[in-house]
Design a protein around this motif. Structure first.
Motif, mmCIF file in Angstrom:
data_model
loop_
_atom_site.group_PDB
_atom_site.id
_atom_site.type_symbol
_atom_site.label_atom_id
_atom_site.label_comp_id
_atom_site.label_asym_id
_atom_site.label_seq_id
_atom_site.Cartn_x
_atom_site.Cartn_y
_atom_site.Cartn_z
ATOM 1 N N ARG A 8 0.817 -1.212 0.000
ATOM 2 C CA ARG A 8 0.000 0.000 0.000
ATOM 3 C C ARG A 8 0.854 1.266 0.000
ATOM 4 N N ARG A 9 2.091 1.164 0.454
ATOM 5 C CA ARG A 9 3.008 2.292 0.365
ATOM 6 C C ARG A 9 3.687 2.336 -0.997
ATOM 7 N N ASP A 60 -2.722 0.158 7.054
ATOM 8 C CA ASP A 60 -3.060 0.710 5.748
ATOM 9 C C ASP A 60 -1.845 1.283 5.024
ATOM 10 N N GLU A 78 -4.717 -2.942 -6.033
ATOM 11 C CA GLU A 78 -5.588 -3.623 -5.075
ATOM 12 C C GLU A 78 -4.850 -4.815 -4.493
ATOM 13 N N PRO A 103 0.280 2.340 -4.183
ATOM 14 C CA PRO A 103 -0.968 2.718 -3.507
ATOM 15 C C PRO A 103 -2.222 2.580 -4.367
#
Length: 333
Positions: A134-135, A266, A141, A138
């Motif tokens: 996610r980093r 997240d 999915e 981003p």
């Protein structure tokens, strides 16, 4: 003819492969045959997400019960899946030389992870890898997946997923030859789980001295130093082996270098530290060789390595890491 030494192992292809490597090494040391004893773990039968199952030894508990019950003489674990607390009556007798600790991204067309855009799918079941994806990507999915290495690779080859992330060491031990394109992720920007790439050889504390001495011959001192520090960081954070955190230590000459990062689930926030400690300093190499020694012995280099890891964990907590990782032992007071 002497009785074979019984090695308890999970039934997966990867577990059988890494146990086979250790069995062959022990046979050279002892001149005795080593037979594999397949054992089914909860992690092999429970198909829930790893983040739902948690980090309380789903891949180790059944094996350890079999060892304590005398159904086998020793075990081989992937160290990154092993809880930091060693049950009473058991000892880590050896940590063989670590293989490649990096993660690998596998894709059909070779696009690097950071270039995967909106609509792309990346498969991984690790909360740490999920936060890192996610980093790094981003817009992609993340798809929470389980399954053996071949099934994960097949989901990319078929087009169901655009990428999967796997441990380089697992691919190497399996001898996986896939047409998929590989991107090795550097440990400086993408540190991996404590103990990744390492194996733990575990036996009973009351095992015959001959067996314990033979197993200790498989121990790699620098690997044990490094993974002891890494696992002590995890222990000090009071987080499970599926926590969104990374720690990698390596011995370089007269120093040990540590890179550790705690991630928000997240990926939006992270807390990291880089620490270098002299091996002849206060923490490490004060006494003894450490060969085959338990990290909780209370003296010698492995105790000192654990103290170093705990000190690094305290620094992470002082910087707010407790707000990012789920606690292994929540406070219900």
């Amino acid at each position: 003819m002497s009785t074979p030494i019984r090695l308890g192992t999970r039934r997966s292809a990867l577990a059988q492969a890494q146990s086979g490597h250790v069995a062959a090494a022990l046979e050279k040391v002892t001149g005795r045959a080593v037979e594999l004893v397949p054992i089914t773990s909860e992690g092999d039968t429970n198909r829930a997400s790893l983040s739902e199952i948690g980090g309380l030894g789903v891949f180790a508990t059944r094996l350890r019960e079999a060892l304590l019950a005398g159904r086998c003489d020793f075990l081989v674990h992937s160290l990154k899946d092993l809880p930091t607390a060693v049950p009473e009556g058991l000892v880590i007798a050896a940590t063989p030389r670590r293989e490649d600790a990096r993660d690998v991204v596998l894709t059909r067309h070779g696009a690097p992870l950071h270039e995967l855009g909106s609509g792309s799918t990346v498969g991984t079941g690790s909360p740490r890898r999920i936060a890192q994806v996610r980093r790094r990507a981003p817009q992609a999915e993340v798809v929470d997946i389980r399954g053996n290495v071949d099934s994960r690779l097949a989901r990319v080859a078929s087009g169901e997923l655009d990428a999967v992330i796997l441990a380089a060491a697992g691919l190497s031990r399996l001898g996986t030859d896939s047409p998929l394109k590989r991107e090795e992720l550097g440990l400086a920007e993408w540190p991996t789980a404590p103990g990744q790439g390492s194996l733990a050889v575990e036996t009973r504390a009351d095992a015959p001295e001959e067996l314990r001495e033979a197993l200790s011959a498989l121990d790699d001192h620098d690997t044990r130093l490094a993974v002891t520090v890494e696992r002590a960081i995890l222990e000090g954070l009071d987080a499970g082996c599926q926590a969104p955190m990374a720690a990698h230590a390596r011995v370089e000459g007269a120093e040990i270098r540590i890179r550790t990062v705690v991630y928000a689930p997240d990926g939006g926030r992270r807390i990291g530290l880089d620490v270098t400690e002299a091996l002849n300093g206060e923490y490490i190499h004060r006494n003894g060789s450490g060969n085959g020694a338990d990290a909780a012995d209370g003296a010698g280099p492995m105790h000192a390595a654990r103290e170093l890891g705990l000190a690094v964990a305290r620094r992470l907590l002082d910087q707010g890491a407790a707000d990012l990782v789920p606690r292994e032992h929540p406070d219900f007071s």
